[in-house]
Design a protein around this motif. Structure first.
Motif, PDB file in Angstrom:
ATOM      1  N   GLY A 183       2.284  -1.811 -17.031  1.00  0.00           N
ATOM      2  CA  GLY A 183       1.793  -2.038 -15.674  1.00  0.00           C
ATOM      3  C   GLY A 183       0.304  -1.835 -15.511  1.00  0.00           C
ATOM      4  N   CYS A 184      -0.355  -1.341 -16.542  1.00  0.00           N
ATOM      5  CA  CYS A 184      -1.784  -1.001 -16.401  1.00  0.00           C
ATOM      6  C   CYS A 184      -2.649  -2.268 -16.323  1.00  0.00           C
ATOM      7  CB  CYS A 184      -2.231  -0.140 -17.580  1.00  0.00           C
ATOM      8  SG  CYS A 184      -3.998   0.253 -17.522  1.00  0.00           S
ATOM      9  N   ALA A 209      -9.015   2.901 -13.684  1.00  0.00           N
ATOM     10  CA  ALA A 209      -9.427   2.738 -12.287  1.00  0.00           C
ATOM     11  C   ALA A 209      -8.668   3.672 -11.348  1.00  0.00           C
ATOM     12  CB  ALA A 209      -9.223   1.293 -11.855  1.00  0.00           C
ATOM     13  N   SER A 210      -7.863   4.570 -11.896  1.00  0.00           N
ATOM     14  CA  SER A 210      -7.075   5.511 -11.070  1.00  0.00           C
ATOM     15  C   SER A 210      -6.225   4.784 -10.034  1.00  0.00           C
ATOM     16  CB  SER A 210      -8.002   6.524 -10.370  1.00  0.00           C
ATOM     17  OG  SER A 210      -8.747   7.238 -11.320  1.00  0.00           O
ATOM     18  N   CYS A 211      -5.666   3.665 -10.439  1.00  0.00           N
ATOM     19  CA  CYS A 211      -4.883   2.862  -9.491  1.00  0.00           C
ATOM     20  C   CYS A 211      -3.475   3.431  -9.272  1.00  0.00           C
ATOM     21  CB  CYS A 211      -4.786   1.418  -9.968  1.00  0.00           C
ATOM     22  SG  CYS A 211      -3.749   1.208 -11.439  1.00  0.00           S
ATOM     23  N   GLN A 212      -3.043   4.348 -10.141  1.00  0.00           N
ATOM     24  CA  GLN A 212      -1.749   5.038 -10.018  1.00  0.00           C
ATOM     25  C   GLN A 212      -0.530   4.196 -10.415  1.00  0.00           C
ATOM     26  OE1 GLN A 212      -1.709   8.348  -8.672  1.00  0.00           O
ATOM     27  NE2 GLN A 212      -3.927   8.276  -8.507  1.00  0.00           N
ATOM     28  N   LYS A 217      -3.001  11.250 -13.247  1.00  0.00           N
ATOM     29  CA  LYS A 217      -3.618  12.574 -13.153  1.00  0.00           C
ATOM     30  C   LYS A 217      -3.985  13.098 -14.541  1.00  0.00           C
ATOM     31  CE  LYS A 217      -3.091  17.049 -10.933  1.00  0.00           C
ATOM     32  NZ  LYS A 217      -2.210  17.921 -10.133  1.00  0.00           N
ATOM     33  N   ILE A 218      -3.142  12.800 -15.511  1.00  0.00           N
ATOM     34  CA  ILE A 218      -3.439  13.214 -16.890  1.00  0.00           C
ATOM     35  C   ILE A 218      -4.711  12.516 -17.386  1.00  0.00           C
ATOM     36  CG2 ILE A 218      -2.615  13.030 -19.277  1.00  0.00           C
ATOM     37  CD1 ILE A 218       0.260  13.418 -18.021  1.00  0.00           C
ATOM     38  N   VAL A 219      -4.834  11.233 -17.095  1.00  0.00           N
ATOM     39  CA  VAL A 219      -6.039  10.503 -17.517  1.00  0.00           C
ATOM     40  C   VAL A 219      -7.268  11.130 -16.862  1.00  0.00           C
ATOM     41  CG1 VAL A 219      -7.235   8.281 -17.518  1.00  0.00           C
ATOM     42  CG2 VAL A 219      -4.767   8.361 -17.928  1.00  0.00           C
ATOM     43  N   ASP A 220      -7.134  11.510 -15.604  1.00  0.00           N
ATOM     44  CA  ASP A 220      -8.247  12.141 -14.894  1.00  0.00           C
ATOM     45  C   ASP A 220      -8.638  13.458 -15.570  1.00  0.00           C
ATOM     46  OD1 ASP A 220     -10.008  11.802 -12.770  1.00  0.00           O
ATOM     47  OD2 ASP A 220      -8.922  13.251 -11.535  1.00  0.00           O
ATOM     48  N   VAL A 221      -7.642  14.258 -15.904  1.00  0.00           N
ATOM     49  CA  VAL A 221      -7.893  15.537 -16.585  1.00  0.00           C
ATOM     50  C   VAL A 221      -8.584  15.283 -17.931  1.00  0.00           C
ATOM     51  CG1 VAL A 221      -6.723  17.412 -17.818  1.00  0.00           C
ATOM     52  CG2 VAL A 221      -6.108  16.904 -15.444  1.00  0.00           C
TER      53      VAL A 221
END
Ligand code: SF4
Ligand code: SF4
Length: 184
Positions: free
Chosen positions: A36-37, A72-75, A89-93
């Motif tokens: 889905g990314c 892009a933090s699209c979730q 959230k893991i990618v953000d961390v």
């Protein structure tokens, strides 16, 4: 996957789990997040492989990849995970950890983030023109997209002066508390 795996650094998985609050060992590699990314086409590591490499303690391979900066933090990955893992959230961390470890494989993305945060810290809210100037100063991409400026100013999308925000000092206080050491 990288050509060769390094020694399993178990502290890496523990740290990512602690900082993200996610139970990553529940990932069973179904690949839904990758499917889905919308940015998978540009990634050097698909997001499901990032999950696997974290499980395997591959600190350097993960923190030095490009994908975490292009996200892009699209979730979408989070919404699609059948195990309710907050993948975004893991990618953000991981992006935070990469910064702390001195990795910035997409320097222009980091430069934009730094300019954005500097503007919010200074004015309490975003000043778009300041962000654009800060970004150009950090990257040396002077005059990039300068042709768009007159149109944007004419439409009121780009103000010359920052708007005053009541309570800007409180926003600056948030940055100060972060800099005092609570990065999690
Ligand atoms: S949050 Fe990032 S990794 Fe997840 S689907 Fe969106 S772009 Fe891909
Ligand atoms: S969707 Fe969830 S379980 Fe499936 S590969 Fe991605 S993180 Fe792992």
């Amino acid at each position: 996957m990288p050509d060769s795996l390094q020694k399993n650094d178990k502290t890496f998985l523990e740290e990512v789990e602690r900082r993200s609050g996610q139970h990553m060992v529940e990932c069973y590699q179904c690949g839904n997040c990758t499917a889905g990314c919308p940015f998978n086409f540009a990634y050097d590591l698909p997001v499901s492989k990032i999950m696997r490499l974290v499980q395997l303690g591959q600190r350097e391979a993960v923190l030095s990849c490009h994908s975490i900066w292009l996200c892009a933090s699209c979730q979408t990955c989070t919404a699609r995970c059948p195990n309710n893992i907050d993948v975004a959230k893991i990618v953000d961390v991981l992006r935070h950890m990469a910064r702390e470890a001195g990795y910035a494989t997409e320097r222009n993305v980091k430069a934009f983030g730094d300019s954005f945060l500097a503007s919010v810290k200074k004015h309490g809210r975003l000043h778009e023109l300041g962000v654009a100037v800060g970004y150009e100063m950090r990257t040396g991409r002077f005059l990039t997209d300068i042709d768009l400026a007159p149109t944007m100013i004419g439409k009121g999308k780009l103000s010359i002066r920052p708007h005053h925000l009541h309570g800007a000092d409180k926003v600056a206080g948030i940055f100060n508390r972060f800099n005092e050491g609570n990065h999690d």
